[in-house]
Scaffold this motif. Structure first.
Motif, short mmCIF file in Angstrom:
data_model
loop_
_atom_site.label_atom_id
_atom_site.label_comp_id
_atom_site.label_asym_id
_atom_site.label_seq_id
_atom_site.Cartn_x
_atom_site.Cartn_y
_atom_site.Cartn_z
N ALA A 1 -22.89 34.45 14.67
CA ALA A 1 -21.75 33.83 15.37
C ALA A 1 -20.42 34.20 14.72
O ALA A 1 -19.43 34.49 15.41
CB ALA A 1 -21.93 32.31 15.38
N SER A 2 -20.40 34.24 13.40
CA SER A 2 -19.15 34.56 12.71
C SER A 2 -18.72 36.00 12.94
O SER A 2 -17.52 36.31 12.90
CB SER A 2 -19.28 34.28 11.22
OG SER A 2 -20.29 35.09 10.64
N LEU A 3 -19.68 36.88 13.20
CA LEU A 3 -19.35 38.28 13.46
C LEU A 3 -18.58 38.45 14.77
O LEU A 3 -17.86 39.43 14.95
CB LEU A 3 -20.63 39.14 13.51
CG LEU A 3 -21.33 39.37 12.17
CD1 LEU A 3 -22.67 40.07 12.40
CD2 LEU A 3 -20.46 40.20 11.24
N ALA A 4 -18.76 37.50 15.67
CA ALA A 4 -18.11 37.59 16.99
C ALA A 4 -16.74 36.93 17.01
O ALA A 4 -16.04 36.99 18.03
CB ALA A 4 -19.01 36.95 18.05
N GLU A 5 -16.31 36.30 15.92
CA GLU A 5 -15.05 35.59 15.90
C GLU A 5 -13.87 36.56 15.78
O GLU A 5 -13.96 37.60 15.14
CB GLU A 5 -15.03 34.60 14.73
CG GLU A 5 -16.05 33.48 14.88
CD GLU A 5 -16.10 32.58 13.66
OE1 GLU A 5 -15.37 32.88 12.68
OE2 GLU A 5 -16.86 31.59 13.68
N GLN A 6 -12.75 36.19 16.39
CA GLN A 6 -11.56 37.04 16.35
C GLN A 6 -11.06 37.22 14.92
O GLN A 6 -10.60 38.32 14.55
CB GLN A 6 -10.46 36.41 17.20
CG GLN A 6 -9.17 37.23 17.26
CD GLN A 6 -9.37 38.60 17.90
OE1 GLN A 6 -10.05 38.72 18.90
NE2 GLN A 6 -8.77 39.64 17.30
N SER A 7 -11.17 36.19 14.11
CA SER A 7 -10.71 36.29 12.72
C SER A 7 -11.52 37.32 11.95
O SER A 7 -10.98 38.03 11.09
CB SER A 7 -10.80 34.94 12.03
OG SER A 7 -12.14 34.45 12.05
#
Length: 487
Positions: free
Chosen positions: A42-48
């Protein structure tokens, strides 16, 4: 995030920020690499996260820098090189030790020379896929977390789009890092770097009678074993310059690499290597040559030439022992016999003369049955799928007769041997044409093939019948593919 390398004196690097990548998009990401540093899907898909991958933002506590080093390129001293397009962000603590995060293609640095500091989508995808494929094969390697792309154009042989790949490794220090200070006659910096490497990566050597000779021996051992791993799987690096050799014995700096297809011991995977210095057959001796270059650089710290030579002398026996062990496993042997080397030499001679596909040969060899009736011909021959890879089937038959006799010496059981061989002989490797198909789709903003190929390559020893096409012989058009130092 920490940054131990940034604690070295300022002449080891230049601090600078990455050059932002315009309007970036995520091309691919490896959840397995992400897990190593505590990131989830999920974190890989975040804009940040994308902003960091593209060099448009940096993580908290990051201290971006590019390192200076030198090196021998194609056997010739090239002088100062350095991170011409790579920026080290820092390191993430993990249960297996700190892992450095480095952006490749993140813009101009003081070491870019005539380059533009960018990487292209093509080479970034190749490095991403091969890093993860090599890890799945069990070969020491840097890892690749993700690729961020952009429509920004860069000029190579043609105009291509740019990309940044985030690479991961315990360190990106290389042989050329030591050569830099040796050839500049700066022994204090040389000692500082050696002490840093020993303390951080080889702490067991600190109490050795000569820690620097012990370092040279340890790196020589790791390099010899790495070369054996490459040879056993048919991997060719393509640019084994001393600035591309890891001080940890890991595969780094993927450029014009290739996996052997039609076997040729003299095969050159790099179109830029006009003299064939880095051919498949030359890789072991070049690995040794590079260790000598490192030994030369460390000599002011080691002291006596004889002490350095003793450290380097471990290369040949370590390589020989490792390659023999790997090849015995590939052939399904559970014991070592005195005449194994003759059988192996005969095998490689047969492979060189007949040019069968390297990966398919070893994978299909696992299906050979010790007591099969080999009197039949054509498709009825029990070895037909394997035998048909050879032009000279009589030569294969003669070798197979010796191989079967060798298997009988240890009462080899077909089913057990096949399971053991399938666990070390991959069915799937990153063939150039597979990478090219994925790249061409990615250039059209279709990243599904990159993701699919990554999943296949992360399970190289599994049958994966739904992906059988990825294990097939390369199509005719693949023979026209060329890879070079351009990226």
């Amino acid at each position: 995030m920490q940054h131990s390398f940034a604690g070295l004196p300022s002449d080891f690097y230049t601090r600078l920020m990455p050059t932002p990548l315009p309007q970036p998009y995520l091309v691919a990401a490896s959840s397995q690499a992400a897990a190593l540093i505590g990131l989830d899907q999920a974190s890989l898909a975040e804009q940040s996260t994308l902003d960091i991958l593209a060099g448009n933002a940096i993580p908290d506590q990051a201290q971006p820098l590019s390192a200076v080093y030198s090196g021998h390129q194609f056997g010739v001293w090239a002088g100062q090189l350095g991170d011409g397009r790579a920026i080290l962000l820092g390191e993430v603590p993990t249960e297996h030790g700190p892992i450095e995060l480095q952006l490749k293609g993140a813009g101009l640095t003081p070491y870019s020379r005539m380059g533009d500091g960018r990487a292209v989508l093509r080479s970034s995808i190749r490095e991403f896929l091969c890093s993860e494929a090599m890890a799945a094969l069990g070969i020491p390697t840097s890892r690749a977390l993700a690729v961020a792309g952009s429509d920004q154009g860069v000029v190579r042989e043609t105009i291509e789009t740019s990309a940044v790949v985030l690479r991961m490794a315990p360190t990106f220090i290389r042989f050329g890092s030591f050569e830099h200070w040796f050839y500049r006659n700066q022994p204090e910096q040389l000692k500082t770097l050696a002490d840093y490497v020993i303390a951080r990566f080889y702490p067991q050597l600190r109490d050795a009678a000569n820690p620097y000779a012990a370092l040279l021996e340890a790196v020589t051992r790791r390099t010899a074993e790495l070369m054996a791993h490459w040879q056993a799987v048919g991997f060719m690096h393509g640019v084994m310059n001393t600035d591309n050799m890891s001080i940890l014995g890991e595969t780094i700096d993927y450029g014009p690499f290739g996996f052997m297809e039609a076997f040729d011991s003299n095969h050159i995977c790099n179109h830029s290597d006009s003299q064939g210095r880095y051919s498949y057959g030359n890789q072991p001796q070049i690995g040794h040559w590079n260790c000598y270059a490192l030994g030369q650089a460390l000599l002011p710290l080691i002291g006596e030439v004889e002490t350095a030579q003793a450290a380097l002398d471990v290369y040949q026996p370590v390589f020989a022992a490792k390659i023999d062990a790997l090849l015995r496993a590939k052939l399904g042997f559970t014991t070592a016999q005195d005449d194994d080397r003759d059988l192996l030499d005969a095998m490689f001679g047969m492979l060189h003369d007949n040019h069968p596909d390297f990966t398919l040969f070893f994978r299909r060899l696992g299906n050979l049955q010790v007591d099969a009736d080999t009197s039949e011909e054509g498709n009825a021959h029990p070895d037909a799928p394997l035998r048909d890879l050879f032009i000279d089937r009589a030569a294969f038959d003669a070798w197979a007769l010796r191989y079967r006799a060798r298997l009988r010496q240890e009462n080899s059981i077909d089913s057990l041997r096949k399971a053991a061989m399938d666990a070390v002989n991959p069915k799937y490797v990153l063939r150039n044409y597979l990478a090219q198909v994925a790249i061409e789709k990615a250039q059209q903003k279709d990243f599904t093939e990159v993701a699919r190929l990554l999943k296949v390559l992360q399970r190289p020893f599994d049958e994966q019948p739904e992906h059988e096409a990825y294990a097939a012989l390369p199509p005719d058009w693949a023979s026209h593919l060329e890879v070079s130092c351009s990226s």
